[in-house]
Design a protein around this motif. Sequence first.
Motif, mmCIF file in Angstrom:
data_model
loop_
_atom_site.group_PDB
_atom_site.id
_atom_site.type_symbol
_atom_site.label_atom_id
_atom_site.label_comp_id
_atom_site.label_asym_id
_atom_site.label_seq_id
_atom_site.Cartn_x
_atom_site.Cartn_y
_atom_site.Cartn_z
ATOM 1 N N GLU A 180 0.795 -1.224 0.000
ATOM 2 C CA GLU A 180 0.000 0.000 0.000
ATOM 3 C C GLU A 180 0.833 1.284 0.000
ATOM 4 N N HIS A 181 2.151 1.181 -0.115
ATOM 5 C CA HIS A 181 2.950 2.401 -0.168
ATOM 6 C C HIS A 181 2.792 3.049 -1.542
ATOM 7 N N PRO A 182 2.524 4.361 -1.593
ATOM 8 C CA PRO A 182 2.309 5.022 -2.881
ATOM 9 C C PRO A 182 3.452 4.861 -3.871
ATOM 10 N N ALA A 183 4.683 4.693 -3.361
ATOM 11 C CA ALA A 183 5.835 4.621 -4.254
ATOM 12 C C ALA A 183 5.955 3.276 -4.971
ATOM 13 N N GLU A 184 5.218 2.254 -4.525
ATOM 14 C CA GLU A 184 5.377 0.939 -5.142
ATOM 15 C C GLU A 184 4.098 0.363 -5.728
ATOM 16 N N VAL A 185 2.952 0.949 -5.433
ATOM 17 C CA VAL A 185 1.703 0.286 -5.829
ATOM 18 C C VAL A 185 1.506 0.243 -7.347
ATOM 19 N N THR A 186 2.047 1.205 -8.062
ATOM 20 C CA THR A 186 1.895 1.188 -9.518
ATOM 21 C C THR A 186 2.544 -0.062 -10.106
ATOM 22 N N ASP A 187 3.768 -0.350 -9.697
ATOM 23 C CA ASP A 187 4.466 -1.536 -10.199
ATOM 24 C C ASP A 187 3.744 -2.819 -9.801
ATOM 25 N N ILE A 233 -5.179 6.770 0.389
ATOM 26 C CA ILE A 233 -5.922 7.523 -0.625
ATOM 27 C C ILE A 233 -5.091 7.655 -1.896
ATOM 28 N N GLU A 234 -3.850 8.070 -1.734
ATOM 29 C CA GLU A 234 -2.977 8.247 -2.894
ATOM 30 C C GLU A 234 -2.696 6.910 -3.574
ATOM 31 N N SER A 235 -2.456 5.871 -2.774
ATOM 32 C CA SER A 235 -2.169 4.557 -3.341
ATOM 33 C C SER A 235 -3.352 4.013 -4.124
ATOM 34 N N MET A 236 -4.555 4.186 -3.596
ATOM 35 C CA MET A 236 -5.742 3.683 -4.289
ATOM 36 C C MET A 236 -5.944 4.385 -5.629
ATOM 37 N N LYS A 237 -5.731 5.682 -5.671
ATOM 38 C CA LYS A 237 -5.900 6.412 -6.932
ATOM 39 C C LYS A 237 -4.851 5.979 -7.947
ATOM 40 N N MET A 277 -5.723 2.359 -9.071
ATOM 41 C CA MET A 277 -6.910 2.343 -9.940
ATOM 42 C C MET A 277 -6.539 2.778 -11.350
ATOM 43 N N LYS A 278 -5.752 3.825 -11.457
ATOM 44 C CA LYS A 278 -5.326 4.323 -12.768
ATOM 45 C C LYS A 278 -4.507 3.252 -13.497
ATOM 46 N N THR A 279 -3.588 2.613 -12.789
ATOM 47 C CA THR A 279 -2.761 1.571 -13.393
ATOM 48 C C THR A 279 -3.609 0.392 -13.852
ATOM 49 N N ALA A 280 -4.569 0.006 -13.024
ATOM 50 C CA ALA A 280 -5.439 -1.113 -13.392
ATOM 51 C C ALA A 280 -6.230 -0.803 -14.656
ATOM 52 N N MET A 281 -6.737 0.405 -14.771
ATOM 53 C CA MET A 281 -7.495 0.773 -15.961
ATOM 54 C C MET A 281 -6.608 0.765 -17.203
ATOM 55 N N GLU A 282 -5.400 1.273 -17.060
ATOM 56 C CA GLU A 282 -4.475 1.322 -18.197
ATOM 57 C C GLU A 282 -4.078 -0.077 -18.668
ATOM 58 N N ASN A 283 -4.034 -1.028 -17.726
ATOM 59 C CA ASN A 283 -3.581 -2.381 -18.046
ATOM 60 C C ASN A 283 -4.723 -3.390 -18.134
ATOM 61 N N LYS A 284 -5.957 -2.887 -18.117
ATOM 62 C CA LYS A 284 -7.148 -3.744 -18.215
ATOM 63 C C LYS A 284 -7.148 -4.853 -17.156
ATOM 64 N N ILE A 285 -6.828 -4.464 -15.939
ATOM 65 C CA ILE A 285 -6.836 -5.371 -14.799
ATOM 66 C C ILE A 285 -8.142 -5.167 -14.037
ATOM 67 N N PRO A 286 -8.917 -6.237 -13.781
ATOM 68 C CA PRO A 286 -10.207 -6.061 -13.108
ATOM 69 C C PRO A 286 -10.049 -5.595 -11.660
ATOM 70 N N VAL A 287 -10.943 -4.734 -11.254
ATOM 71 C CA VAL A 287 -10.896 -4.112 -9.926
ATOM 72 C C VAL A 287 -12.186 -4.393 -9.173
ATOM 73 N N LEU A 288 -12.067 -4.735 -7.904
ATOM 74 C CA LEU A 288 -13.211 -4.736 -6.995
ATOM 75 C C LEU A 288 -13.059 -3.554 -6.058
ATOM 76 N N LEU A 289 -14.076 -2.691 -6.034
ATOM 77 C CA LEU A 289 -14.089 -1.539 -5.143
ATOM 78 C C LEU A 289 -15.113 -1.801 -4.047
ATOM 79 N N ASP A 290 -14.631 -1.901 -2.804
ATOM 80 C CA ASP A 290 -15.487 -2.167 -1.652
ATOM 81 C C ASP A 290 -15.769 -0.843 -0.939
ATOM 82 N N LEU A 291 -17.026 -0.433 -0.945
ATOM 83 C CA LEU A 291 -17.431 0.909 -0.537
ATOM 84 C C LEU A 291 -17.673 1.023 0.965
ATOM 85 N N VAL A 292 -16.782 0.467 1.763
ATOM 86 C CA VAL A 292 -16.979 0.413 3.210
ATOM 87 C C VAL A 292 -17.069 1.827 3.794
#
Length: 300
Positions: free
Chosen positions: A46-53, A73-77, A80-95
Amino acid sequence: MRQRILQLRKRIKEEKPLIHCITNPISIHDCANVVLAVGARPIMAEHPAEVTDITASAGALMLNLGNITDARIESMKRSMKTAMENKIPVLLDLVGVACSDLRLDLARELLRIGHPAVLKGNMSELLAVSGLPSHAIGIDAGVEDALTEENIDGVSEVLKAFSRSNQAIVLATGKQDFVTDGERIVLVQNGSAALSGITGTGCMVGALTAAFLPGCEDNIAKEMTDSIETGVWSVGEMGLNGRSGNYLAAAVLGTALMGIAGEEAKKISRGPGSFQANLLDEIYGLSDRQLLDLLKIEMY
């Protein structure tokens, strides 16, 4: 649906996809263990510096809003952007989006970044994100928002429309779980009251569902080809980033597996401590025959 569920379960055990989970520290241990129990491999970075990779290398991404920090917050954004760019499916849990403007604003920002494969929440949370009145009590759904025989038709139309507008499977958890792809509806009626006696079971449903998302990819490719050849497209077939797909089976399987495991674990448990351990064992050890025999679903 039943045959697809079995195929999906088998494929995940064989392929062992990496599931990137950015979740809350309350349930992080249990979420990782249920992903392992169904044969997938969790990574909880969950560290912002590594989540993209890490997201870019994963088969699916789970984002859980259960405990928010600036870093998450920063890591999730970023993820999410990386997943969309790479067509990776995402589950968003709206807790908690129905009781916290911070979480609600974050959920809406994530939905602006891209379309998840699955949007999960209790009924109050889904109503809140839809912009409708809700009656949450903390992170729990309000009694006024519960699915009933009297309101199911109206609720169904709201959630189907929400599914279509977000191009996502909508999974509403509750006494009976409601799953829709915008056209079809599946009611999952498995479960035990003991599941509410330990923390994190809702988060575990999200992790289980995310673990099954990579197994839908073959069906996506096939349904896309079939739709192009026939020239027939339905809203219910549209999936992540406009691709055709059936993540419906993953949501039904993740939800039903938790419910059935809860039923079976309750039979052999003395209290919440033994129930928690037995729940993980049942998720791991439940046979395909048991799954089919105990599965309680209604489809519309």
